[in-house]
Structures are given as structure tokens and as C-alpha cells.
Design an enzyme around this catalytic site. Structure first.
Site, short mmCIF file in Angstrom:
data_model
loop_
_atom_site.label_atom_id
_atom_site.label_comp_id
_atom_site.label_asym_id
_atom_site.label_seq_id
_atom_site.Cartn_x
_atom_site.Cartn_y
_atom_site.Cartn_z
N GLN A 39 43.52 43.74 36.99
CA GLN A 39 42.07 43.53 36.97
C GLN A 39 41.44 43.81 35.60
O GLN A 39 40.26 43.58 35.41
CB GLN A 39 41.38 44.38 38.05
CG GLN A 39 41.56 43.85 39.45
CD GLN A 39 42.97 44.08 40.00
OE1 GLN A 39 43.60 45.08 39.71
NE2 GLN A 39 43.46 43.14 40.78
N ASN A 40 42.23 44.32 34.66
CA ASN A 40 41.71 44.53 33.32
C ASN A 40 41.54 43.15 32.68
O ASN A 40 42.43 42.32 32.73
CB ASN A 40 42.66 45.40 32.50
CG ASN A 40 42.04 45.85 31.19
OD1 ASN A 40 41.63 45.04 30.37
ND2 ASN A 40 41.96 47.15 31.00
N ALA A 41 40.39 42.91 32.06
CA ALA A 41 40.06 41.60 31.52
C ALA A 41 40.65 41.33 30.13
O ALA A 41 40.50 40.23 29.60
CB ALA A 41 38.54 41.44 31.45
N THR A 141 37.22 46.54 28.56
CA THR A 141 37.75 45.46 29.41
C THR A 141 38.23 45.99 30.76
O THR A 141 38.63 45.23 31.62
CB THR A 141 38.91 44.73 28.71
OG1 THR A 141 39.94 45.67 28.40
CG2 THR A 141 38.42 44.03 27.45
#
Length: 166
Positions: A39-41, A141
Site C-alpha cells: 500500500q506504500n505509494a 508515500t
């Protein structure tokens, strides 16, 4: 609390930009990969900026960043922390950011991924802020920084692509 250690820097010849995190999260440490939490962008943003899939094998993603003049590292070499939150960091020990910059004089811009990396950089490497190198705090992020939507994070990070393409 558990002792955590960051990774070696990912720096390729010709690096112009250094992106600094604070300390890898649990999933990153488990997989030994920067920004491994799905889920880290980070990889979505970098892929969109530099034209590669975030689903590429990790070594290829690092290579694509390197080919585009982007280096990665963390401000901290080690710390104690339970879980992944930067707010839980204690006993921080800094990495030798100044040494990395001396070995890679083409790096003219530092971008901090979130407030924690920026604050740790300021605490342990205050001299960098007086050396004329550009240092910019970008939004994290991390999914823990969910107040800012993806498109706004992407827009903030797009300055990196502008710099490396000069």
C-alpha cells in the site's frame, strides 16, 4: 523494543537526486526491499514518473531509478522500534549521508520521504542545510499518511523527474 537496521544505499553512477526515508518498515525489512509494503505509494509514483511497472522485480526497479539519476537510502542506519511507525523510533543512529554525497558529487538534490526523514536529517546532518544542496521535504508515500490523496503525492514527487531530466 527490537533493533532495526537500514539497507545499503542504492546509488548508480550519474545520480543527481537522493531520496531519503527514515527507516524501512516491517515488510521492507522482512523482504529486504525499499518500500515493500504493497500500500506504500512509492513504487507506483516512481513507475509513473519514469515509465516502468511497479510490478517489475525489485532489482529492475532499483536499476530503472538508477538509470534515471535517482538514488535511495535512509537517514537512519539503525534504531529501536516496534512495528513500522516513525513515531515509535527510539535510539536512532544516523547513516553517513555526508560521506555518500562526497562519493557521489553529482547529487545536488535531496528529497525526504516524509517529515520523519526530514527531521532526522536536520538533527544529524544540519551542516547539509548550510552547504547549498537543495533539501526538500515531500509528503510521505506511506499509507499511514493517508490524509493526502495519491494524485497530490504524485504531483509533489513529479519535481524529481523534472530535475533528473535537465
Amino acid at each position: 523494543m527490537t533493533q532495526k537496521h537500514s539497507f545499503p544505499p542504492s546509488v548508480y553512477p550519474g545520480a543527481k537526486v537522493l531520496i531519503l526515508g527514515s527507516m524501512p518498515g516491517e515488510e521492507s525489512l522482512r523482504r529486504q526491499e525499499y518500500y515493500a509494503f504493497p500500500q506504500n505509494a512509492f513504487w507506483r509514483i516512481m513507475g509513473e514518473l519514469f515509465g516502468f511497472s511497479r510490478d517489475l522485480p525489485y532489482a529492475e526497479r532499483l536499476s530503472r531509478l538508477g538509470e534515471n539519476g535517482v538514488a535511495l537510502w535512509d537517514v537512519l542506519a539503525s534504531c529501536r522500534r516496534e512495528g513500522s511507525l516513525d513515531t515509535k523510533i527510539s535510539d536512532p543512529v544516523p547513516n553517513d549521508i555526508a560521506g555518500l554525497l562526497e562519493r557521489n558529487p553529482g547529487i545536488t538534490h535531496i528529497f525526504c520521504n516524509g517529515s520523519a526523514s526530514f527531521l532526522f536529517l536536520k538533527r544529524y546532518h544540519g551542516e547539509l542545510f548550510r552547504r547549498g544542496i537543495s533539501i526538500v521535504r515531500l509528503p510521505s508515500t506511506s499509507p499511514a499518511a493517508a490524509a493526502l490523496p495519491y494524485r497530490e503525492k504524485f504531483a509533489a514527487y513529479s519535481v524529481i523527474a523534472e530535475i533528473v531530466k535537465k
